[in-house]
Write an enzyme that holds these catalytic residues in place. Structure first.
Site, mmCIF file in Angstrom:
data_model
loop_
_atom_site.group_PDB
_atom_site.id
_atom_site.type_symbol
_atom_site.label_atom_id
_atom_site.label_comp_id
_atom_site.label_asym_id
_atom_site.label_seq_id
_atom_site.Cartn_x
_atom_site.Cartn_y
_atom_site.Cartn_z
ATOM 1 N N PHE A 29 -1.815 8.003 -10.482
ATOM 2 C CA PHE A 29 -1.556 6.845 -9.640
ATOM 3 C C PHE A 29 -0.933 7.313 -8.338
ATOM 4 C CE2 PHE A 29 -1.503 5.660 -14.020
ATOM 5 C CZ PHE A 29 -2.229 4.480 -14.072
ATOM 6 N N LYS A 30 -1.597 7.011 -7.226
ATOM 7 C CA LYS A 30 -1.053 7.315 -5.910
ATOM 8 C C LYS A 30 -0.473 6.018 -5.352
ATOM 9 C CE LYS A 30 -2.425 8.815 -1.266
ATOM 10 N NZ LYS A 30 -3.593 8.921 -0.360
ATOM 11 N N ILE A 31 0.844 5.971 -5.257
ATOM 12 C CA ILE A 31 1.547 4.741 -4.881
ATOM 13 C C ILE A 31 1.921 4.816 -3.406
ATOM 14 C CG2 ILE A 31 3.471 3.199 -5.390
ATOM 15 C CD1 ILE A 31 1.427 3.521 -7.688
#
Length: 310
Positions: free
Chosen positions: A171-173
């Site tokens: 997950f790239k937040i």
């Protein structure tokens, strides 16, 4: 549904590779190869291609396919490569992702489906979208949680997809208060969240590392500087990491708030990595004063990008 096993977690600094054009806006494949070689020499743990900072939205499908194969063949396994396969259509995204896997991608990165300012999909459709893609491949999926999609993805929903959909594990937040979201995602997702990652040119990097981020996807111009921060933090030297962050923050901030996706190319051209720093029209060329501000900050830090091609 059981969570797929990914024994070797990807960690560290995975910058976005810019797409290199000539002054007329055509693909410059030799320049692209030099760009990739520089990024590896600068210490990138891996690379991401065809992302928004790669101007993916300005490329034809044929150009995307050409770039993917040229880059993956040129990298030749030196570092893992993440291929962005974002598309509104579940079937098209699955096909793009299948092609990326066949070409040697280590992972695919995908934004939730969206179109324009108003066409959005609800959680049920988003869940089915990622499940469709997951069922087409065997490599990990990174969900790109970015404001550009205009789609709210809550931490509980992201954690649920991590637990229930095979391959959804990174997950790239990039949303506001990213550290809080990362913290909640890690708490709710547990071992199913293999890779909680920082993004947005590392502008929130220290807070995100404190929250548990294990990777960072940045601009492509100075992986050597970002590595100083991430490596020190991973080694437990958090004060040294903070000192490095303070040193490099003016450049990170200038890229994030002033130069944008053109910053990396401006640095690469200045250092002789590439011949043209053109962005594709209708994106505007970087203003000369912005370029000089960027280079003034960069020269104080002496990153490899300013020396590599000379």
């Amino acid at each position: 549904m059981t969570q797929a096993s990914h024994p070797v977690a990807l960690r560290g600094v995975f910058p976005v590779a810019p797409t290199i054009f000539d002054d007329a806006g055509r693909l410059d494949l030799e320049g692209q190869k030099r760009c990739i070689d520089f990024m590896i020499d600068a210490g990138s743990n891996g690379l991401c291609i065809l992302a928004n900072f790669s101007e993916q939205f300005s490329l034809s499908d044929d150009e995307r396919n050409t770039l993917m194969h040229v880059v993956l063949e040129h990298v030749a396994g030196r570092v893992p490569v993440i291929v962005t396969t974002t598309h509104f259509s579940s079937l098209q995204c699955a096909e793009r992702s299948r092609s990326a896997q066949a070409a040697g991608a280590a992972m695919v990165m995908i934004m939730p489906p969206y179109h324009g300012a108003t066409i959005r999909i609800g959680e049920r459709g988003i869940y089915e979208f990622y499940r469709t893609v997951s069922e087409a491949i065997q490599i990990p999926i990174m969900i790109q949680d970015a404001p550009v999609s205009g789609t709210a993805l809550s931490a509980p929903f992201l954690a649920r997809m991590a637990r229930e959909i095979d391959n959804v594990s990174y997950f790239k937040i990039e949303t506001p208060q990213a550290a809080n979201k990362l913290r909640e995602l890690i708490e709710l997702g547990g071992d199913a969240v293999v890779g909680p990652w920082d993004g947005e040119e590392a502008i929130t990097l220290m807070a995100d590392l404190d929250a548990g981020a294990t990777g960072s996807m940045t601009g492509g111009g100075y992986a050597d500087g970002i590595r100083l921060i991430v490596d020190a933090y991973a080694a437990g030297a958090t004060e040294a990491a903070a000192a490095h962050y303070q040193q490099w923050l003016p450049l990170i901030n200038y890229e994030n708030r002033q130069g944008g996706l053109a910053s990396c190319k401006a640095l690469m051209k200045e250092g002789g990595v590439i011949h043209s720093d053109a962005v594709r029209h209708p994106l505007p060329a970087m203003h000369p004063a912005t370029r000089e501000g960027l280079l003034k900050i960069a020269r104080r830090l002496d990153p490899l990008v300013l020396r590599w091609g000379h």
